[in-house]
Design a protein around this motif. Structure first.
Motif, short mmCIF file in Angstrom:
data_model
loop_
_atom_site.label_atom_id
_atom_site.label_comp_id
_atom_site.label_asym_id
_atom_site.label_seq_id
_atom_site.Cartn_x
_atom_site.Cartn_y
_atom_site.Cartn_z
N LEU A 1 -1.94 -19.16 44.91
CA LEU A 1 -1.25 -20.07 45.83
C LEU A 1 -1.93 -21.43 45.81
O LEU A 1 -2.24 -22.01 46.85
CB LEU A 1 -1.24 -19.48 47.25
N ASP A 2 -2.15 -21.95 44.62
CA ASP A 2 -2.83 -23.24 44.47
C ASP A 2 -2.12 -24.11 43.43
O ASP A 2 -2.75 -24.86 42.69
CB ASP A 2 -4.29 -23.03 44.08
N SER A 3 -0.80 -24.04 43.40
CA SER A 3 -0.05 -24.78 42.38
C SER A 3 -0.02 -26.27 42.63
O SER A 3 0.24 -27.05 41.71
CB SER A 3 1.38 -24.23 42.28
N ALA A 4 -0.28 -26.72 43.87
CA ALA A 4 -0.40 -28.16 44.11
C ALA A 4 -1.64 -28.72 43.45
O ALA A 4 -1.72 -29.92 43.19
CB ALA A 4 -0.42 -28.44 45.62
N ASN A 5 -2.61 -27.86 43.20
CA ASN A 5 -3.83 -28.27 42.51
C ASN A 5 -3.58 -28.31 41.01
O ASN A 5 -3.81 -29.32 40.35
CB ASN A 5 -4.95 -27.28 42.85
N THR A 6 -3.10 -27.21 40.46
CA THR A 6 -2.62 -27.20 39.08
C THR A 6 -1.64 -26.05 38.92
O THR A 6 -1.82 -24.98 39.52
CB THR A 6 -3.78 -27.06 38.07
N GLY A 7 -0.60 -26.29 38.14
CA GLY A 7 0.39 -25.26 37.90
C GLY A 7 -0.05 -24.32 36.80
O GLY A 7 -0.78 -24.71 35.87
N GLN A 8 0.39 -23.08 36.88
CA GLN A 8 0.11 -22.15 35.79
C GLN A 8 1.02 -22.44 34.59
O GLN A 8 2.03 -23.13 34.72
CB GLN A 8 0.28 -20.72 36.28
N LYS A 9 0.62 -21.91 33.43
CA LYS A 9 1.29 -22.27 32.17
C LYS A 9 2.07 -21.07 31.62
O LYS A 9 1.49 -19.98 31.45
CB LYS A 9 0.28 -22.73 31.11
N PRO A 10 3.34 -21.24 31.30
CA PRO A 10 4.08 -20.16 30.67
C PRO A 10 3.65 -19.97 29.22
O PRO A 10 3.08 -20.88 28.60
CB PRO A 10 5.53 -20.63 30.76
N ALA A 11 3.94 -18.81 28.69
CA ALA A 11 3.56 -18.51 27.31
C ALA A 11 4.15 -19.52 26.33
O ALA A 11 3.52 -19.85 25.32
CB ALA A 11 4.02 -17.09 26.95
N ALA A 12 5.31 -20.06 26.65
CA ALA A 12 5.94 -21.04 25.74
C ALA A 12 5.06 -22.28 25.57
O ALA A 12 4.98 -22.85 24.47
CB ALA A 12 7.31 -21.44 26.28
N VAL A 13 4.40 -22.70 26.63
CA VAL A 13 3.50 -23.86 26.55
C VAL A 13 2.23 -23.49 25.80
O VAL A 13 1.76 -24.23 24.91
CB VAL A 13 3.18 -24.38 27.96
N ILE A 14 1.65 -22.35 26.14
CA ILE A 14 0.42 -21.90 25.48
C ILE A 14 0.65 -21.73 23.99
O ILE A 14 -0.16 -22.18 23.16
CB ILE A 14 -0.06 -20.58 26.12
N ASP A 15 1.77 -21.13 23.63
CA ASP A 15 2.08 -20.90 22.21
C ASP A 15 2.31 -22.22 21.47
O ASP A 15 1.95 -22.35 20.30
CB ASP A 15 3.31 -20.01 22.08
N THR A 16 2.93 -23.19 22.14
CA THR A 16 3.20 -24.48 21.50
C THR A 16 1.89 -25.21 21.17
O THR A 16 1.74 -25.76 20.08
CB THR A 16 4.08 -25.35 22.41
N VAL A 17 0.97 -25.21 22.14
CA VAL A 17 -0.33 -25.85 21.89
C VAL A 17 -1.09 -25.13 20.78
O VAL A 17 -1.67 -25.75 19.88
CB VAL A 17 -1.16 -25.89 23.19
N ASP A 18 -1.06 -23.80 20.82
CA ASP A 18 -1.74 -23.00 19.80
C ASP A 18 -1.15 -23.28 18.42
O ASP A 18 -1.87 -23.45 17.43
CB ASP A 18 -1.62 -21.52 20.16
N ASP A 19 0.18 -23.34 18.35
CA ASP A 19 0.85 -23.58 17.07
C ASP A 19 0.50 -24.95 16.51
O ASP A 19 0.34 -25.11 15.29
CB ASP A 19 2.36 -23.46 17.26
N PHE A 20 0.36 -25.96 17.39
CA PHE A 20 0.01 -27.28 16.90
C PHE A 20 -1.34 -27.25 16.21
O PHE A 20 -1.49 -27.77 15.09
CB PHE A 20 -0.01 -28.31 18.04
N PHE A 21 -2.33 -26.65 16.85
CA PHE A 21 -3.67 -26.64 16.27
C PHE A 21 -3.73 -25.75 15.02
O PHE A 21 -4.48 -26.05 14.08
CB PHE A 21 -4.69 -26.18 17.30
N ARG A 22 -2.96 -24.69 14.98
CA ARG A 22 -2.99 -23.78 13.83
C ARG A 22 -2.23 -24.32 12.63
O ARG A 22 -2.62 -24.08 11.49
CB ARG A 22 -2.41 -22.41 14.22
N ARG A 23 -1.13 -25.07 12.85
CA ARG A 23 -0.23 -25.39 11.74
C ARG A 23 0.04 -26.88 11.54
O ARG A 23 0.51 -27.27 10.46
CB ARG A 23 1.10 -24.66 11.94
#
Length: 416
Positions: free
Chosen positions: A38-60
């Protein structure tokens, strides 16, 4: 977003349980108990789609942007600039009006030093509301010290709503800039920014809107607000940290000198002088947070697929449920009860310090924030040094609210 067993609300066909399952971190335990975040005003959690996109950028695709013609450089540039286009579409703006930056703090400092500093003079004033985050106070204080301008404060009512009559009365001829939060990070108060910006423009006052707590939770047509500048933070809207944007009217971007100097923000450099790039690129010196902004583009796609109107309605229901549950707890005081409010509840319990409350709630698996929330002047208005703050997002559940209330009741008994 896959279809599984759903937690649906009246008239809503979205499968909120399946949407919640898109967020890997929400499955973990804390102190042996399921996490209630219950602290999303501090920072929101990240869906897998965002995590995977960042990972894919660094990998490929990892390469710098706008500096190479090889395949990786082209891919990186297209993805990074594609994120700018996605943000522009999300906010109903033009891509050339968006400066990509590290977030709202940077964006407001950019306006303060590049637009305000060259223009303010002794006798001028900057008008701020009592509910501002420090990011929309401290940059203006620094600029005022350097220019001889003064800071004026527009007060709020006890319920946390902005006193519009007092605000309009404070818009005197010496006021050149109005800095205002769209949604208070402490109170949840939603300010009527269109009405306020219309009045400010009528009086020749430039408006700078802090949209950190608005962009993750409601549909925004930024140009239609009528402001001059609008700042957003990416990590609160399911994107990576160190991302965000400043929207600015094109005439302002064209008239503003660069904030930082270096690579990318130039057209030509000679020792005799430099020709700067057009806005927004003239304000984006150096290598940016490439992967982060590409991830933010993925976050925008994700939020857009759910629908911001649906997100706002979902969070309104969660807020109503939580408010009702907390009001049943003896000795609990909710701070901020404005009629128009986002899904944020700041509260205190009689006889308990906010930090003790948050620590004991954490032992029950419930994550809330305690402290001054980067809003010292606001808490001074209420005469308290700190509050606990529960802030909700669309991925929270009604069952979590019941667990939160039960944990708070337990902690209340422990503290006597």
């Amino acid at each position: 977003m896959t279809a599984t067993a759903s937690e649906q609300t009246s008239g809503d066909t979205r499968d909120w349980a399946a949407i919640r399952a898109d967020f890997p971190l929400l499955t973990r335990e804390v102190h042996g108990k399921p996490l209630v975040y219950l602290d999303s005003a501090n920072t929101g959690q990240k869906p897998a789609a965002v995590i995977d996109t960042v990972d894919d950028f660094f990998r490929r695709h990892n390469a710098n942007v706008s500096r190479a013609v090889h395949a990786l450089g082209t891919e990186a540039t297209e993805a990074y600039e594609g994120a700018r286009s996605k943000l522009a579409g999300f906010f109903k703006a033009h891509r050339d009006e968006l400066v990509l930056c590290s977030g709202t703090t940077f964006a407001i400092n950019l306006v303060a030093y590049s637009w305000a500093l060259p223009r303010l003079k002794p006798g001028d004033a900057i008008l701020l509301s009592r509910m501002e985050h420090h990011a929309n106070i401290v940059p203006w204080q620094l600029v005022a010290e350097r220019t001889g301008a003064t800071i004026k404060v527009a007060e709020i009512r006890e319920d946390g709503s902005l006193d519009l009559d007092a605000l309009h009365a404070a818009m005197t001829s010496e006021v050149k800039i109005l800095g205002l939060t769209h949604v208070s990070n402490v109170l949840g108060t939603v300010n009527p920014v269109r009405e306020i910006c219309r009045e400010a423009r009528r009086r020749g006052i430039v408006t700078v809107i802090d949209g950190s707590q608005a962009a993750p939770h409601r549909a925004l047509d930024i140009p239609s607000i009528g402001c001059d500048f609008y700042a957003i933070t990416g990590h609160k809207m399911c994107g990576p940290t160190g991302t965000g944007a400043l929207w600015a009217r094109r005439e302002h971007l064209a008239a503003m000198p660069p904030f930082l100097g270096g690579g990318e923000m130039i057209r030509e450099v000679r020792f005799e002088g430099t020709v700067f790039n057009d806005g927004p690129h003239r304000f984006e010196a150096g290598t940016p947070n490439i992967a982060g902004h590409i991830g933010l583009g993925a976050a925008v796609d994700y939020l857009d697929a759910i629908g911001m109107d649906a997100i706002e309605a979902r969070e309104a229901e969660l807020l109503a449920h939580a408010t009702e549950a907390l009001r049943k707890i003896d000795g609990l005081r909710i701070i901020g009860t404005a009629p128009e409010k986002a899904a944020v509840i700041s509260f205190l319990v009689q006889g308990a310090h906010a930090h003790d409350l948050a620590t004991l709630l954490d032992l029950e698996g419930v994550a809330v924030r305690s402290g001054h929330h980067c809003a010292h002047p606001l808490l001074q208005f209420y005469g308290v040094p700190a509050t606990c703050r529960a802030s909700f997002a669309f991925y929270n559940t009604h069952e979590e609210i019941e667990r939160f209330a039960a944990a708070l009741t337990k902690v209340r008994r422990l503290l006597g």
